[in-house]
Scaffold this motif. Structure first.
Motif, mmCIF file in Angstrom:
data_model
loop_
_atom_site.group_PDB
_atom_site.id
_atom_site.type_symbol
_atom_site.label_atom_id
_atom_site.label_comp_id
_atom_site.label_asym_id
_atom_site.label_seq_id
_atom_site.Cartn_x
_atom_site.Cartn_y
_atom_site.Cartn_z
ATOM 1 N N UNK A 165 33.399 23.306 50.244
ATOM 2 C CA UNK A 165 32.372 22.303 49.962
ATOM 3 C C UNK A 165 31.580 21.925 51.211
ATOM 4 N N UNK A 166 32.281 21.755 52.316
ATOM 5 C CA UNK A 166 31.631 21.323 53.551
ATOM 6 C C UNK A 166 31.123 22.486 54.387
ATOM 7 N N UNK A 167 31.317 23.692 53.904
ATOM 8 C CA UNK A 167 30.791 24.862 54.632
ATOM 9 C C UNK A 167 31.576 25.210 55.879
ATOM 10 N N UNK A 168 32.888 24.950 55.864
ATOM 11 C CA UNK A 168 33.719 25.329 56.999
ATOM 12 C C UNK A 168 33.609 24.408 58.203
ATOM 13 N N UNK B 174 35.971 15.196 51.713
ATOM 14 C CA UNK B 174 35.409 16.467 51.267
ATOM 15 C C UNK B 174 33.964 16.293 50.796
ATOM 16 N N UNK B 175 33.723 15.252 50.013
ATOM 17 C CA UNK B 175 32.402 15.034 49.425
ATOM 18 C C UNK B 175 31.542 14.066 50.236
ATOM 19 N N UNK C 56 47.107 22.233 50.587
ATOM 20 C CA UNK C 56 46.364 23.428 50.985
ATOM 21 C C UNK C 56 45.163 23.682 50.089
ATOM 22 N N UNK C 57 45.288 23.375 48.799
ATOM 23 C CA UNK C 57 44.149 23.518 47.903
ATOM 24 C C UNK C 57 43.031 22.559 48.325
ATOM 25 N N UNK C 58 43.378 21.311 48.609
ATOM 26 C CA UNK C 58 42.373 20.339 49.053
ATOM 27 C C UNK C 58 41.730 20.778 50.364
ATOM 28 N N UNK C 59 42.531 21.341 51.260
ATOM 29 C CA UNK C 59 42.016 21.840 52.542
ATOM 30 C C UNK C 59 41.030 22.986 52.299
ATOM 31 N N UNK D 142 38.116 31.862 41.997
ATOM 32 C CA UNK D 142 37.760 30.817 42.968
ATOM 33 C C UNK D 142 39.010 30.120 43.495
ATOM 34 N N UNK D 143 39.927 29.820 42.580
ATOM 35 C CA UNK D 143 41.159 29.130 42.973
ATOM 36 C C UNK D 143 41.952 29.979 43.968
ATOM 37 N N UNK D 144 42.074 31.275 43.677
ATOM 38 C CA UNK D 144 42.796 32.175 44.586
ATOM 39 C C UNK D 144 42.115 32.226 45.944
ATOM 40 N N UNK D 145 40.782 32.297 45.955
ATOM 41 C CA UNK D 145 40.038 32.380 47.212
ATOM 42 C C UNK D 145 40.188 31.100 48.027
ATOM 43 N N UNK D 146 40.132 29.960 47.353
ATOM 44 C CA UNK D 146 40.284 28.662 48.031
ATOM 45 C C UNK D 146 41.651 28.567 48.698
ATOM 46 N N UNK D 147 42.691 28.950 47.966
ATOM 47 C CA UNK D 147 44.042 28.897 48.534
ATOM 48 C C UNK D 147 44.211 29.925 49.652
ATOM 49 N N UNK D 148 43.618 31.100 49.500
ATOM 50 C CA UNK D 148 43.694 32.121 50.551
ATOM 51 C C UNK D 148 42.964 31.644 51.806
ATOM 52 N N UNK D 149 41.800 31.005 51.624
ATOM 53 C CA UNK D 149 41.035 30.486 52.764
ATOM 54 C C UNK D 149 41.830 29.431 53.541
ATOM 55 N N UNK D 150 42.684 28.710 52.820
ATOM 56 C CA UNK D 150 43.505 27.680 53.463
ATOM 57 C C UNK D 150 44.786 28.272 54.048
#
Length: 157
Positions: free
Chosen positions: A153-156, A13-14, A144-147, A105-113
């Motif tokens: 972080x990596x911009x998709x 990720x980083x 899924x959170x890490x995904x 942010x947490x909800x959006x990250x999980x939704x994006x995954x």
């Protein structure tokens, strides 16, 4: 989730080098015994020769170091003791702190995954283990959170 997988995911990720992983780990405790060779052993697949299981201590120091690297150290407070046992809930909490994530942010990250969860489900993950509404973070949720965080972080890419 297996500690090695968590370390592998965050490293990807980083976009961290082995040396940078060592550097971050030592931010939590400069005397912690870890070298580049150890990191290389942790990053191997479990069926590969030379694979070594990443201990709770190593992952805890790495996550604490990541918080220090991204947010800085508060010199007015004594250093927090390192967790003896790193659970998925602890990983989630440390990443939330390191990346300064709010509930939205947490909800959006999980939704994006592709893994949306409700507000009560999310808040239950951050409660104290003895609280009646505490919920263990499962491997699938953390994966899924890490995904999702990697996508952010990596911009998709």
């Amino acid at each position: 989730m297996i500690n090695n997988d968590v370390l592998r995911s965050i490293r990807y990720m980083l976009d961290l080098s082995d040396g940078k992983v060592v550097e971050i780990t030592k931010l939590a405790d400069a005397s912690f015994p870890i070298e580049k060779e150890n990191v290389q052993e942790f990053l191997k697949k479990d069926e590969d020769a030379g694979y070594v299981e990443c201990s709770n201590s190593v992952l805890a120091h790495f996550l604490d170091g990541l918080v220090v690297q991204r947010r800085g150290r508060d010199e007015s407070l004594p250093p927090r003791p390192v967790e003896k046992r790193v659970t998925n809930n602890v990983v989630l909490k440390k990443l939330r702190v390191a990346f300064e994530l709010k509930d939205v942010d947490m909800h959006q990250i999980l939704a994006d995954a592709g893994f949306p969860i409700s507000k009560p489900e999310l808040s239950a993950l951050f409660r104290q283990p003895d609280h009646k509404n505490f919920r263990l973070c499962g491997d699938q949720l953390l994966r899924n959170f890490l995904k999702g965080l990697t996508l952010r972080v990596r911009g998709g890419s």
